[in-house]
Design a protein around this motif. Structure first.
Motif, PDB file in Angstrom:
ATOM      1  N   ARG A  36      11.941   7.910 -35.954  1.00  0.00           N
ATOM      2  CA  ARG A  36      10.839   6.379 -37.059  1.00  0.00           C
ATOM      3  C   ARG A  36       9.964   5.650 -35.667  1.00  0.00           C
ATOM      4  O   ARG A  36      10.737   5.639 -34.972  1.00  0.00           O
ATOM      5  N   HIS A  37       9.024   5.795 -36.022  1.00  0.00           N
ATOM      6  CA  HIS A  37       8.386   4.808 -34.893  1.00  0.00           C
ATOM      7  C   HIS A  37       8.171   3.219 -35.597  1.00  0.00           C
ATOM      8  O   HIS A  37       8.529   2.818 -36.873  1.00  0.00           O
ATOM      9  N   ARG A  38       8.153   2.698 -34.651  1.00  0.00           N
ATOM     10  CA  ARG A  38       7.861   1.436 -34.626  1.00  0.00           C
ATOM     11  C   ARG A  38       7.375   1.038 -36.478  1.00  0.00           C
ATOM     12  O   ARG A  38       7.578   0.197 -37.415  1.00  0.00           O
ATOM     13  N   ASP A  39       6.279   1.736 -35.637  1.00  0.00           N
ATOM     14  CA  ASP A  39       4.484   1.072 -36.713  1.00  0.00           C
ATOM     15  C   ASP A  39       4.003   2.577 -37.915  1.00  0.00           C
ATOM     16  O   ASP A  39       3.709   2.783 -38.229  1.00  0.00           O
ATOM     17  N   GLN A  40       5.507   2.826 -38.424  1.00  0.00           N
ATOM     18  CA  GLN A  40       5.521   4.757 -38.999  1.00  0.00           C
ATOM     19  C   GLN A  40       5.054   3.646 -40.285  1.00  0.00           C
ATOM     20  O   GLN A  40       4.359   4.875 -41.367  1.00  0.00           O
ATOM     21  N   GLY A  95       2.047  15.156 -51.630  1.00  0.00           N
ATOM     22  CA  GLY A  95       0.676  15.591 -51.640  1.00  0.00           C
ATOM     23  C   GLY A  95      -0.632  14.706 -50.037  1.00  0.00           C
ATOM     24  O   GLY A  95      -1.542  15.322 -50.730  1.00  0.00           O
ATOM     25  N   ALA A  96       0.444  14.135 -49.459  1.00  0.00           N
ATOM     26  CA  ALA A  96      -0.409  13.601 -48.592  1.00  0.00           C
ATOM     27  C   ALA A  96      -1.380  14.467 -47.900  1.00  0.00           C
ATOM     28  O   ALA A  96      -0.586  15.288 -47.055  1.00  0.00           O
ATOM     29  N   ASP A  97      -2.497  13.964 -47.428  1.00  0.00           N
ATOM     30  CA  ASP A  97      -2.566  14.636 -46.289  1.00  0.00           C
ATOM     31  C   ASP A  97      -2.623  13.587 -44.997  1.00  0.00           C
ATOM     32  O   ASP A  97      -3.694  12.597 -45.095  1.00  0.00           O
ATOM     33  N   PHE A  98      -1.793  13.794 -43.760  1.00  0.00           N
ATOM     34  CA  PHE A  98      -1.665  13.577 -42.047  1.00  0.00           C
ATOM     35  C   PHE A  98      -2.447  12.977 -42.136  1.00  0.00           C
ATOM     36  O   PHE A  98      -2.812  11.542 -41.327  1.00  0.00           O
ATOM     37  N   ALA A 105      -5.167   4.766 -40.442  1.00  0.00           N
ATOM     38  CA  ALA A 105      -4.158   3.700 -39.428  1.00  0.00           C
ATOM     39  C   ALA A 105      -4.792   3.887 -38.164  1.00  0.00           C
ATOM     40  O   ALA A 105      -2.934   3.048 -36.808  1.00  0.00           O
ATOM     41  N   ARG A 106      -5.098   4.379 -37.736  1.00  0.00           N
ATOM     42  CA  ARG A 106      -5.406   4.687 -35.906  1.00  0.00           C
ATOM     43  C   ARG A 106      -5.882   3.797 -35.245  1.00  0.00           C
ATOM     44  O   ARG A 106      -5.299   3.542 -34.468  1.00  0.00           O
ATOM     45  N   ASP A 107      -6.694   3.086 -35.721  1.00  0.00           N
ATOM     46  CA  ASP A 107      -7.211   2.030 -34.989  1.00  0.00           C
ATOM     47  C   ASP A 107      -6.410   0.660 -34.816  1.00  0.00           C
ATOM     48  O   ASP A 107      -6.274  -0.168 -33.926  1.00  0.00           O
ATOM     49  N   ALA A 108      -5.570   0.965 -35.400  1.00  0.00           N
ATOM     50  CA  ALA A 108      -3.941  -0.376 -35.594  1.00  0.00           C
ATOM     51  C   ALA A 108      -2.907  -0.177 -34.831  1.00  0.00           C
ATOM     52  O   ALA A 108      -2.497  -0.740 -34.037  1.00  0.00           O
ATOM     53  N   LEU A 109      -2.852   1.428 -34.489  1.00  0.00           N
ATOM     54  CA  LEU A 109      -1.716   1.662 -33.747  1.00  0.00           C
ATOM     55  C   LEU A 109      -1.962   2.221 -32.541  1.00  0.00           C
ATOM     56  O   LEU A 109      -1.020   2.316 -31.335  1.00  0.00           O
ATOM     57  N   LEU A 110      -3.271   2.932 -32.282  1.00  0.00           N
ATOM     58  CA  LEU A 110      -3.392   3.058 -31.040  1.00  0.00           C
ATOM     59  C   LEU A 110      -3.856   2.333 -29.881  1.00  0.00           C
ATOM     60  O   LEU A 110      -2.421   2.519 -29.023  1.00  0.00           O
ATOM     61  N   ARG A 124       0.759  13.540 -32.153  1.00  0.00           N
ATOM     62  CA  ARG A 124       1.779  14.761 -32.602  1.00  0.00           C
ATOM     63  C   ARG A 124       3.733  13.745 -33.129  1.00  0.00           C
ATOM     64  O   ARG A 124       3.739  14.416 -33.968  1.00  0.00           O
ATOM     65  N   ALA A 125       3.782  12.689 -32.102  1.00  0.00           N
ATOM     66  CA  ALA A 125       4.610  11.660 -32.699  1.00  0.00           C
ATOM     67  C   ALA A 125       4.707  10.978 -33.967  1.00  0.00           C
ATOM     68  O   ALA A 125       5.906  11.420 -34.742  1.00  0.00           O
ATOM     69  N   PHE A 126       3.420  10.930 -34.192  1.00  0.00           N
ATOM     70  CA  PHE A 126       3.980  10.435 -36.156  1.00  0.00           C
ATOM     71  C   PHE A 126       3.997  11.623 -36.461  1.00  0.00           C
ATOM     72  O   PHE A 126       4.583  11.523 -37.629  1.00  0.00           O
ATOM     73  N   ALA A 127       3.269  12.486 -36.621  1.00  0.00           N
ATOM     74  CA  ALA A 127       2.818  13.283 -37.397  1.00  0.00           C
ATOM     75  C   ALA A 127       4.423  14.441 -37.434  1.00  0.00           C
ATOM     76  O   ALA A 127       4.939  15.008 -38.542  1.00  0.00           O
ATOM     77  N   ALA A 128       5.033  14.494 -36.674  1.00  0.00           N
ATOM     78  CA  ALA A 128       6.805  15.155 -36.880  1.00  0.00           C
ATOM     79  C   ALA A 128       7.114  14.237 -37.321  1.00  0.00           C
ATOM     80  O   ALA A 128       7.977  14.816 -38.280  1.00  0.00           O
TER      81      ALA A 128
END
Length: 154
Positions: A36-40, A95-98, A105-110, A124-128
């Motif tokens: 789990r990542h802090r922002d998952q 049913g989710a499209d990752f 969420a990309r702009d908030a996470l990167l 890759r880390a969040f997808a895993a």
């Protein structure tokens, strides 16, 4: 960047409301551990999650569930999802499209994980972690199990 979310699927008739009993579920090697990542949770909610929003599978994936407080113990409460809630979360994840979730969420996470240059590794880390969560909830739903969560003490 990562922590571990400890999850345990439990048959509903065996589930107890005792914090001590719930903690014992995590003794030994029987509990599932999911990266789990802090922002998952941002992947699923698009904003700071509201763990008390019980009717929305998006908010239940990581931080959702009925809190069970551990008397005299520091840290976050244990969280319990009923079998029906776990089934809804499983359906949402299946049913989710990752890529669509990531795009939202990309702009908030990167910026927190190394910026655009680190995007492939971060994705890759969040997808895993997403795959791990999907597999866990799918298994729980197939067996009609409730879910107990123990969040890391960050």
């Amino acid at each position: 960047m990562s922590a571990y979310l400890r999850l345990r699927a439990v048959p509903p008739p065996a589930l107890r409301n005792s914090p001590t009993w719930l903690e014992r579920l995590f003794e030994g090697v029987s509990a599932e551990t999911v990266r789990r990542h802090r922002d998952q949770e941002r992947i699923y909610t698009g904003a700071s999650p509201n763990p008390l929003a019980q009717d929305h599978p998006r908010t239940q994936v990581v931080l959702g569930g009925r809190p069970v407080f551990r008397a005299g113990r520091p840290g976050p409460p244990l969280l319990v999802l009923t079998a029906a809630q776990a089934r809804r979360v499983s359906g949402f994840l299946a049913g989710a499209d990752f890529d669509a979730l990531w795009a939202f969420a990309r702009d908030a996470l990167l910026p927190r994980y190394g910026g655009v240059r680190a995007e492939p590794e971060t994705w890759r880390a969040f997808a895993a972690a997403h795959q791990d969560l999907t597999a866990f909830y799918t298994h729980a739903a197939e067996h009609g199990e409730a879910v107990v969560k123990w969040l890391p003490e960050e």
